[in-house]
Scaffold this motif. Structure first.
Motif, PDB file in Angstrom:
ATOM      1  N   ARG A   1       3.188   0.769   0.583  1.00 49.40           N
ATOM      2  CA  ARG A   1       4.038   1.927   0.285  1.00 49.40           C
ATOM      3  C   ARG A   1       4.698   1.795  -1.093  1.00 49.40           C
TER       4      ARG A   1
ATOM      5  N   ARG B   1       4.710  10.266   1.237  1.00 46.31           N
ATOM      6  CA  ARG B   1       4.839   9.535   2.499  1.00 46.31           C
ATOM      7  C   ARG B   1       3.838  10.009   3.546  1.00 46.31           C
ATOM      8  N   VAL B   2       3.587  11.307   3.591  1.00 46.65           N
ATOM      9  CA  VAL B   2       2.645  11.825   4.586  1.00 46.65           C
ATOM     10  C   VAL B   2       1.252  11.266   4.339  1.00 46.65           C
ATOM     11  N   ALA B   3       0.812  11.304   3.084  1.00 49.33           N
ATOM     12  CA  ALA B   3      -0.504  10.759   2.740  1.00 49.33           C
ATOM     13  C   ALA B   3      -0.561   9.258   2.992  1.00 49.33           C
ATOM     14  N   GLN B   4       0.527   8.566   2.692  1.00 50.12           N
ATOM     15  CA  GLN B   4       0.575   7.125   2.971  1.00 50.12           C
ATOM     16  C   GLN B   4       0.359   6.866   4.459  1.00 50.12           C
ATOM     17  N   GLY B   5       1.010   7.659   5.288  1.00 47.38           N
ATOM     18  CA  GLY B   5       0.857   7.501   6.727  1.00 47.38           C
ATOM     19  C   GLY B   5      -0.564   7.757   7.183  1.00 47.38           C
ATOM     20  N   ARG B   6      -1.220   8.727   6.555  1.00 48.25           N
ATOM     21  CA  ARG B   6      -2.617   9.018   6.909  1.00 48.25           C
ATOM     22  C   ARG B   6      -3.523   7.843   6.564  1.00 48.25           C
TER      23      ARG B   6
ATOM     24  N   GLU C   1      -2.849   5.029   9.088  1.00 49.01           N
ATOM     25  CA  GLU C   1      -3.416   5.384  10.395  1.00 49.01           C
ATOM     26  C   GLU C   1      -4.929   5.238  10.391  1.00 49.01           C
TER      27      GLU C   1
ATOM     28  N   ALA D   1      -6.883  11.084   1.389  1.00 48.39           N
ATOM     29  CA  ALA D   1      -5.479  10.663   1.514  1.00 48.39           C
ATOM     30  C   ALA D   1      -5.039   9.817   0.327  1.00 48.39           C
TER      31      ALA D   1
ATOM     32  N   GLU E   1       8.409  13.927  -1.811  1.00 48.05           N
ATOM     33  CA  GLU E   1       8.185  13.354  -0.476  1.00 48.05           C
ATOM     34  C   GLU E   1       8.874  12.018  -0.323  1.00 48.05           C
TER      35      GLU E   1
END
Length: 467
Positions: free
Chosen positions: A419, A428-433, A436, A453, A465
């Protein structure tokens, strides 16, 4: 001892290891190394050598393999080269020290490029990565290259040729030929890591992986290579390393569970792994020294390897390139004493020209300590002694640190590293993708969601973000 030549024995292992033979613990380690590599990739998006590699790849559009951060698709060889430079550029990816140093994760982006081109599954990709680690680290344990003037990426040639052949589903005989071609045709010199270091320091391994993929492709179409490539009269043993034994039968298996990737090391600083403990020692001492400008002398005691590689020339006391600075014991000690950390920003032109750092380096001596050499390579130890103008002395010896076998980084540590490197480029959303995707890597059948992503977002969007 088998009567098969070494290339054939390596090929047999690469082809025979079953996906089902890889324990969950090893798969978990592959996922950690994958996340670690992605962190390094993001941190190198703006690097000059990466821009060069992307420009070259853009001249050969092909729907086979994707270049991170660009949306560009090209040949697996050129994608492996560009993505491999991203992994290696910051000197932040994992490492291993046997008789020869090296970075086994250099094969990860190349395996991914071939897996994407071949339509391989995530589990097939992970098994190929395990094979590449096993072969490269086995060779690193078997024989030194640097003492004879050759570069450690010659072992990437072998490991990646075998891994690429596996992903291409070549048979044992074809895989042997891929190894023969890759090794005999692409021997890299150690000059890449000597004196003032150039862009090629971070590109040499990616180039070895690129060559290995090409060798496997040739073998797929029937090309044969010089054999026996290791044992022959003009082969690798006689021309490069000298004779050595490689216990291929002892490579990781379901029966022994002793997979090499479990012994690989990771980095908390974007710099040479052998000097990490010197950085930790400097950080230890910094809190005890009231005024850094009162330092009169710095003495670094280290191993024979570190003295020979990280303090070997005047350039290491006055680095002018990032590549030289991140392989300089004097510079990293000085920077850690001044800043209490080593980061990507430690190697900017402004930091390298910092008069305070230059002054500290001028007060630094580096010498071998036989006791520390004896610990090497199991422990990459360094001892630092600082003498103040008052005559007061402070000393710190660090045998190991975070990222070692004794104190391995955790999933949380890898996520934090990812991160931190991702923040300037993706939200942050893309990092989470991304995280995952990797957490379920074995079940993936399409790698495009990962590349999407990892695609760089407009700076304002990413910053918004993070807020």
């Amino acid at each position: 001892m088998s009567d098969l030549n070494l290339a054939r024995r390596i090929a047999r292992y690469a082809c025979a290891l079953s996906i089902d033979d890889v324990p969950e613990q090893v798969n978990a380690r592959v996922q950690q190394r994958f996340v670690d590599s992605l962190a390094c990739i993001l941190g190198a998006y703006d690097a000059g050598p990466v821009r060069t590699a992307v420009a070259v790849a853009s001249g050969t559009p092909q729907p086979s393999s994707t270049v991170f951060g660009t949306g560009l698709r090209t040949t697996p060889e050129l994608a492996a080269f560009a993505n491999g430079i991203m992994v290696r550029f910051l000197d932040y990816n994992d490492g291993y020290m046997g008789r020869e140093p090296g970075h086994p994760s250099d094969s990860i982006p190349a395996c991914l490029a071939v897996a994407e081109a071949e339509g391989a599954t995530g589990s097939e990709l992970m098994a190929a990565i395990v094979v590449a680690y096993e072969i490269q680290m086995g060779l690193q344990d078997a024989a030194s290259l640097n003492k004879r003037g050759w570069d450690h990426v010659n072992y990437v040639n072998v490991a990646m040729a075998a891994a690429a052949a596996r992903l291409m589903k070549l048979d044992e005989a074809q895989t042997e030929q891929a190894i023969n071609i890759a090794l005999s045709a692409h021997i890299a010199m150690r000059q890449v890591r000597s004196g003032s270091l150039s862009d090629w320091k971070g590109c040499s391994a990616a180039n070895a992986a690129r060559n290995a993929i090409f060798a496997a492709t040739l073998a797929r179409h029937g090309m044969t290579g010089p054999s026996p490539v290791f044992e022959g009269e003009m082969g690798f043993f006689k021309q490069v390393t000298g004779a050595f034994e490689l216990d291929v039968d002892g490579f990781g298996s379901r029966e022994n569970g002793q997979f090499a990737i479990l012994r690989s090391l990771t980095k908390t600083f974007p710099t040479n792994g052998e000097l990490h403990t010197a950085v930790w020692a400097a950080i230890d001492l910094r809190s005890k020294i009231p005024d850094i400008d009162t330092i009169a002398a710095i003495r670094v005691e280290t191993s024979e390897f570190n003295l020979r590689v990280l303090a070997d020339s005047p350039e290491k006391w006055r680095p002018l390139t990032r590549e030289t600075a991140d392989h300089s014991l004097p510079y990293n000690v000085a920077r850690a004493l001044l800043d209490g950390d080593i980061t990507i920003e430690s190697y900017t032109a402004q930091r390298m020209a910092d008069p305070r750092a230059i002054a500290l380096m001028s007060k630094t001596t580096v010498s071998e300590d036989a006791a520390l050499t004896k610990l090497f390579p199991k422990h990459l130890a360094n001892r630092l002694t600082v003498t103040l103008a008052s005559g007061e002395e402070f000393s710190s010896e660090r045998i190991s640190g975070p990222g070692s076998l004794e104190t391995p980084m955790t999933d949380t540590d890898f996520e934090r590293k990812f991160r931190r490197m991702a923040a300037p480029h993706i939200g942050r959303v893309a990092q989470g993708r991304v995280l995952e995707f990797v957490s379920d890597l074995a079940k993936q059948r399409d790698f495009q969601p990962l590349f999407e992503a990892m695609s760089r977002e407009p700076a304002s969007d990413a910053a918004r973000e993070q807020a």
